[in-house]
Design a protein around this motif. Structure first.
Motif, PDB file in Angstrom:
ATOM      1  N   GLU A  69     -11.998  19.909  33.902  1.00 55.11           N
ATOM      2  CA  GLU A  69     -12.227  19.910  35.840  1.00 55.11           C
ATOM      3  C   GLU A  69     -10.689  18.523  36.052  1.00 55.11           C
ATOM      4  O   GLU A  69     -11.852  17.399  36.258  1.00 55.11           O
ATOM      5  N   PRO A  70      -9.993  19.084  37.280  1.00 53.70           N
ATOM      6  CA  PRO A  70      -9.200  17.680  37.358  1.00 53.70           C
ATOM      7  C   PRO A  70      -9.716  16.866  38.252  1.00 53.70           C
ATOM      8  O   PRO A  70     -11.337  16.934  38.752  1.00 53.70           O
ATOM      9  N   THR A  71     -10.429  16.405  37.689  1.00 56.15           N
ATOM     10  CA  THR A  71     -10.857  14.698  38.860  1.00 56.15           C
ATOM     11  C   THR A  71      -9.983  13.070  39.139  1.00 56.15           C
ATOM     12  O   THR A  71      -9.498  13.042  38.210  1.00 56.15           O
ATOM     13  N   MET A 126     -14.052  19.900  30.760  1.00 53.37           N
ATOM     14  CA  MET A 126     -13.558  18.587  30.719  1.00 53.37           C
ATOM     15  C   MET A 126     -13.367  17.401  31.685  1.00 53.37           C
ATOM     16  O   MET A 126     -12.493  18.493  32.604  1.00 53.37           O
ATOM     17  N   LYS A 127     -13.918  16.329  31.986  1.00 56.27           N
ATOM     18  CA  LYS A 127     -13.342  15.788  33.469  1.00 56.27           C
ATOM     19  C   LYS A 127     -12.306  15.176  32.572  1.00 56.27           C
ATOM     20  O   LYS A 127     -12.940  14.004  32.688  1.00 56.27           O
ATOM     21  N   LEU A 128     -11.178  15.932  33.891  1.00 58.71           N
ATOM     22  CA  LEU A 128     -10.333  15.179  33.425  1.00 58.71           C
ATOM     23  C   LEU A 128      -9.159  14.299  34.566  1.00 58.71           C
ATOM     24  O   LEU A 128      -9.491  14.761  36.045  1.00 58.71           O
ATOM     25  N   ARG A 129      -9.373  13.640  33.680  1.00 54.07           N
ATOM     26  CA  ARG A 129      -8.613  12.124  35.638  1.00 54.07           C
ATOM     27  C   ARG A 129      -6.948  12.961  35.021  1.00 54.07           C
ATOM     28  O   ARG A 129      -6.263  12.704  34.298  1.00 54.07           O
ATOM     29  N   THR A 130      -6.540  13.487  36.325  1.00 56.37           N
ATOM     30  CA  THR A 130      -5.180  13.413  36.718  1.00 56.37           C
ATOM     31  C   THR A 130      -4.691  13.085  37.678  1.00 56.37           C
ATOM     32  O   THR A 130      -6.321  12.585  38.661  1.00 56.37           O
ATOM     33  N   LEU A 157     -19.092   5.241  30.838  1.00 53.31           N
ATOM     34  CA  LEU A 157     -20.292   5.798  31.002  1.00 53.31           C
ATOM     35  C   LEU A 157     -20.323   6.784  30.976  1.00 53.31           C
ATOM     36  O   LEU A 157     -21.490   7.965  31.519  1.00 53.31           O
ATOM     37  N   GLY A 158     -19.251   8.077  30.727  1.00 49.82           N
ATOM     38  CA  GLY A 158     -19.222   9.730  31.062  1.00 49.82           C
ATOM     39  C   GLY A 158     -18.541  10.097  32.871  1.00 49.82           C
ATOM     40  O   GLY A 158     -19.138  11.038  32.584  1.00 49.82           O
ATOM     41  N   ALA A 159     -18.578   9.016  33.418  1.00 55.64           N
ATOM     42  CA  ALA A 159     -18.059   9.519  34.478  1.00 55.64           C
ATOM     43  C   ALA A 159     -16.561  10.178  34.842  1.00 55.64           C
ATOM     44  O   ALA A 159     -16.471  11.997  35.448  1.00 55.64           O
ATOM     45  N   ILE A 160     -15.830  10.124  33.866  1.00 54.68           N
ATOM     46  CA  ILE A 160     -14.829  11.459  32.981  1.00 54.68           C
ATOM     47  C   ILE A 160     -14.777  11.214  31.558  1.00 54.68           C
ATOM     48  O   ILE A 160     -14.835  10.284  31.081  1.00 54.68           O
ATOM     49  N   ASP A 161     -14.535  12.517  31.990  1.00 52.98           N
ATOM     50  CA  ASP A 161     -14.012  12.571  29.466  1.00 52.98           C
ATOM     51  C   ASP A 161     -12.706  12.727  29.286  1.00 52.98           C
ATOM     52  O   ASP A 161     -12.676  12.411  28.344  1.00 52.98           O
ATOM     53  N   GLY A 162     -11.540  12.115  29.604  1.00 52.54           N
ATOM     54  CA  GLY A 162     -10.806  12.030  29.283  1.00 52.54           C
ATOM     55  C   GLY A 162      -9.735  11.918  30.761  1.00 52.54           C
ATOM     56  O   GLY A 162     -10.234  12.296  32.109  1.00 52.54           O
TER      57      GLY A 162
END
Length: 323
Positions: free
Chosen positions: A184-186, A164-168, A199-204
């Motif tokens: 995957e911290p983003t 998961m591309k996870l914004r942190t 847009l799917g640049a992040i998943d959560g």
């Protein structure tokens, strides 16, 4: 010349009247809007400190970031240009290494444990350390938002975090913990999150129910994983220069008002958090229970190394053992 003397006399009289009405006026800045626990807590402090000082101490509340970002307000307090503000400790780690302790996830067992930390000896020790490092006094602790996972996809089990591309926030404890859990911290700017989810640049992302609702993130990420990996802490602060200008009675009036207002504000925040979670469900969000004990076990060893590197092992252990 005569007109100048009259004007000066009128000004002096006005200043004298203001001084008689209020011996000390505190400027209190914060970043919240009128309906937030920040503003309601500030108003409670204003009321209580006036009572405690028999009207000698007044408070001018300047909310909604009119004095700048929280980091800027903190710097103003360090310079003695602002008396008080409410600060996210994650924003002042450049000034206070100790403030990093509040970025460590999975520290609190529950709300009672969180309260025991903030209101007990370990909370005071943290406050004192931050004061020593910054010359800004920590009077008390606001906070109370429970942080969860907001996701564009279902979170039926911890395996769903894999990839998961996870914004942190870009702090070592968070990056370490969520990497260990398979995400995957983003890094992404706050204002770009909604579009990033679309847009799917992040998943959560990680956020409290109140802000998920305010920012309408659930419209594009309707799945909320109840990780409760953190309960927010906010610092109620005062410039050391302002504190030093107060006599002992005024200091006591301020400290008692601050602690009572913080207790009130934390209660407000917890209520708002629960109400927001209910609103999210009403508006179509799906809640997913997650195995917090297993999550804590997975991140324990990786986090221990980071905490040691940050010099926070002893303080972190005190927090774990509090209550």
């Amino acid at each position: 010349m005569k007109r100048g003397l009259v004007t000066g006399a009128l000004l002096a009289a006005a200043m004298g009247m203001a001084g008689a009405a209020q011996a000390f006026d505190l400027r209190f800045g914060h970043g919240g809007t009128e309906d937030t626990a920040y503003q309601l807590g500030a108003e409670k402090f204003q009321e209580l400190v006036s009572e405690n000082s028999n009207g000698e101490i007044g408070v001018q509340i300047l909310g909604n970031s009119v004095l700048g970002h929280e980091t800027e307000m903190f710097e103003q307090q360090m310079a003695g240009a602002l008396d008080m503000s409410i600060i996210n400790p994650g924003l002042i780690t450049d000034f206070s290494p100790t403030a990093n302790v509040f970025s460590i996830p999975f520290m609190y067992r529950d709300v009672d444990h969180w309260r025991a930390v903030l209101d007990g000896p370990v909370g005071r020790e943290i406050a004192d350390k931050i004061e020593d490092e910054t010359d800004v006094k920590v009077l008390a602790f606001f906070g109370g938002g429970k942080r969860q996972i907001v996701s564009t996809r279902p979170l039926e089990s911890l395996e769903d975090l894999e990839g998961m591309k996870l914004r942190t926030n870009p702090t070592k404890p968070l990056i370490t913990a969520w990497s260990a859990l398979g995400a995957e911290p983003t890094v992404m700017a706050w204002k770009e999150i909604y579009t990033g989810l679309q847009l799917g640049a992040i998943d959560g992302l990680l956020n409290e129910a109140e802000w998920i609702h305010r920012m309408r993130f659930h419209e594009v990420a309707p799945h909320i994983g109840l990780s409760q990996h953190d309960i927010t802490v906010r610092l109620l602060t005062m410039s050391q220069m302002t504190w030093d200008r107060l006599d002992a009675d005024a200091q006591q009036a301020v400290m008692e008002a601050a602690q009572d207002a913080a207790t009130y504000a934390r209660g407000v925040q917890l209520e708002q958090d629960a109400e927001a979670l209910d609103q999210l469900v009403e508006e179509g969000a799906t809640l997913h229970e997650l195995d917090r004990e297993r999550m804590q076990e997975i991140v324990k060893a990786p986090l221990a190394k980071v905490i040691e590197d940050m010099g926070l092992t002893e303080l972190h252990q005190q927090i774990i053992n509090a209550g």
